[in-house]
Design an enzyme around this catalytic site. Structure first.
Site, short mmCIF file in Angstrom:
data_model
loop_
_atom_site.label_atom_id
_atom_site.label_comp_id
_atom_site.label_asym_id
_atom_site.label_seq_id
_atom_site.Cartn_x
_atom_site.Cartn_y
_atom_site.Cartn_z
N ASP A 31 0.97 -1.05 -0.03
CA ASP A 31 -0.04 0.17 -0.01
C ASP A 31 1.02 1.30 0.05
OD1 ASP A 31 -1.66 2.10 0.39
OD2 ASP A 31 -3.06 0.85 2.00
N HIS A 32 0.83 2.08 -1.12
CA HIS A 32 1.55 3.02 -1.14
C HIS A 32 1.67 4.40 -0.23
CE1 HIS A 32 5.12 4.94 -2.87
NE2 HIS A 32 4.87 5.34 -4.07
#
Length: 437
Positions: A409-410
């Protein structure tokens, strides 16, 4: 007081007894002729048993799980006179959608549990509103009882868009109510991010077709993965680990464990290596809270393992991996995989994971992009290992290389940490001695 009428199990064919898998009415409900009362299931098929008369349910004589046979009493009804407002299934097929007769087609009525509370109307958006006017056929052909189909028609709900929570994916009245509540709580087209829905296509115009229903696991997994894909900004970092020495050690260990019937797989080593890497990079062992402003740091290490079954993908969780040795993990992996394929997993067996591993090494492929298993923030994909020539500084030598795919998850993990995590994990797997440090 009106004399009660016993509704009995009719002729059900060549079966001495069948199991009740669903009771579709409650005491006090009003039912019409042909409204389904219960569903029974044999080893070959399931069938609904309808009411023979109009009436009010005063007493229910069976429960889910009971075995019934022809002549057993299902329930007792207080007969009521038929009224002009009663609608039989035959009449249903010929009438238009109720919402077309209302002055405001976009208005959605709340379920009967709160009749005194008005409900705000959904904005008029005929292309995206989940409660727009519908063809009657889409409702009448749904996997639901006549009463539920009538209820859906009155609300203008397309039952093809409602997931059934009943046995064999049957759509219940509560499922329709939940769908409407969700529609009311969201702006128009919010669920589709403003993108036009895919048009319906009649594939039969080009040849013979067959409709195959998805399993319940397929349906639930599909919704879950779609939500994660559209709501999480994914980045996938690719790397590979030299597992030549690890594989040699694994084979030796299996010889030592042979008399105990234990077979240690590569996945056991990967789980231990992942835990060591999570300790080195604790940001990967977190979850975003609902506000999206805070991280929940986890101080435990529960690893989810994706398992493919005949009905779809499930992810049982192995708990406290940091406290278990390789043989413990090998035994537990075999047990949970067996339970998954035998449909014996409990919901609690698939909850509480910190990080997920999806291994396709036994199937094939070189690399893939796994979807983050929210609320976790990262997932590791493992592909099939293969011998490759690797330059050692003076010559090429054959080494067994294992492809790794780390999706994250950036919002939580930046690219530098993603690359560092994958590189650290690769080093651990390339030198099994590091797992002991």
């Amino acid at each position: 007081m009106t004399e009660l009428v016993d509704i009995k199990v009719p002729d059900i064919g060549d079966f001495d007894a069948v199991e009740v898998i669903e009771v579709m009415v409650s005491t006090g409900d009003t039912v019409q002729i042909e409204d389904s009362l219960i569903t029974v299931e044999s080893d070959k098929a399931a069938m609904e048993i309808p009411s023979e008369i109009n009436g009010i349910v005063r007493e229910i004589n069976i429960n889910v799980g009971d075995k019934v046979a022809q002549g057993n009493t299902i329930l007792r009804l207080e007969p009521v006179a038929d009224t002009a407002s009663s609608t039989t299934p035959k009449e249903e097929t010929n009438e238009t959608v109720v919402t077309q007769k209302e002055p405001a087609p976009e208005a959605v009525t709340v379920p009967p549990t709160e009749p005194s509370k008005p409900v705000a109307a959904i904005k008029d958006n005929s292309k995206s509103s989940p409660t727009a006017a519908l063809p009657v056929a889409s409702i009448n052909h749904a996997h639901a009882s006549p009463a539920v189909r009538k209820f859906a028609r009155e609300l203008g709900v397309d039952l093809n868009r409602v997931s059934g929570s009943g046995r064999s994916h049957r759509i219940l009245k509560e499922d329709v109510q939940t769908f409407v509540k969700q529609a009311l709580s969201q702006p128009a087209a919010a669920g589709s991010l403003g993108v036009e829905a895919m048009p319906d296509v009649d594939f039969s115009q080009w040849g013979e077709v067959e409709s195959l229903p998805l399993s319940k696991i397929n349906v639930l997994t599909g919704k879950f993965l779609h939500r994660n894909w559209v709501s999480i900004p994914h980045v996938t970092q690719f790397d590979e680990a030299d597992i030549t020495d690890l594989e040699a050690f694994r084979k030796t260990a299996n010889q030592d464990y042979a008399d105990k019937g234990i077979k240690v797989t590569l996945l056991s080593f990967i789980m231990k290596a992942v835990v060591s890497t999570l300790k080195e990079y604790p940001r990967f062992n977190t979850s975003l809270d609902n506000s999206g402003l805070n991280l929940i740091q986890k101080n435990y290490f529960h690893i989810g393992i994706a398992v493919s079954t005949a009905d779809g993908l499930v992810v049982p969780v192995i708990r406290d991996v940091d406290q278990k040795n390789l043989s413990d993990l090998a035994i537990e992996l075999r047990e949970v995989s067996g339970k998954a394929r035998e449909k014996k997993l409990k919901p609690s067996d698939m909850q509480g994971g910190c990080f997920t591993i999806s291994s396709l090494g036994g199937i094939g492929g070189t690399q893939f992009t796994p979807i983050v298993n929210a609320p976790e923030v990262a997932i590791l994909g493992v592909s099939r290992s293969k011998m490759q020539p690797v330059w050692n500084g003076s010559e090429f030598e054959p080494r067994l290389m294992c492809p790794l795919s780390l999706s994250y998850d950036h919002r939580v993990v930046d690219g530098a940490d993603g690359a560092a995590f994958a590189a650290y994990l690769s080093r651990l797997l390339s030198d099994v001695r590091r797992l002991l440090m």
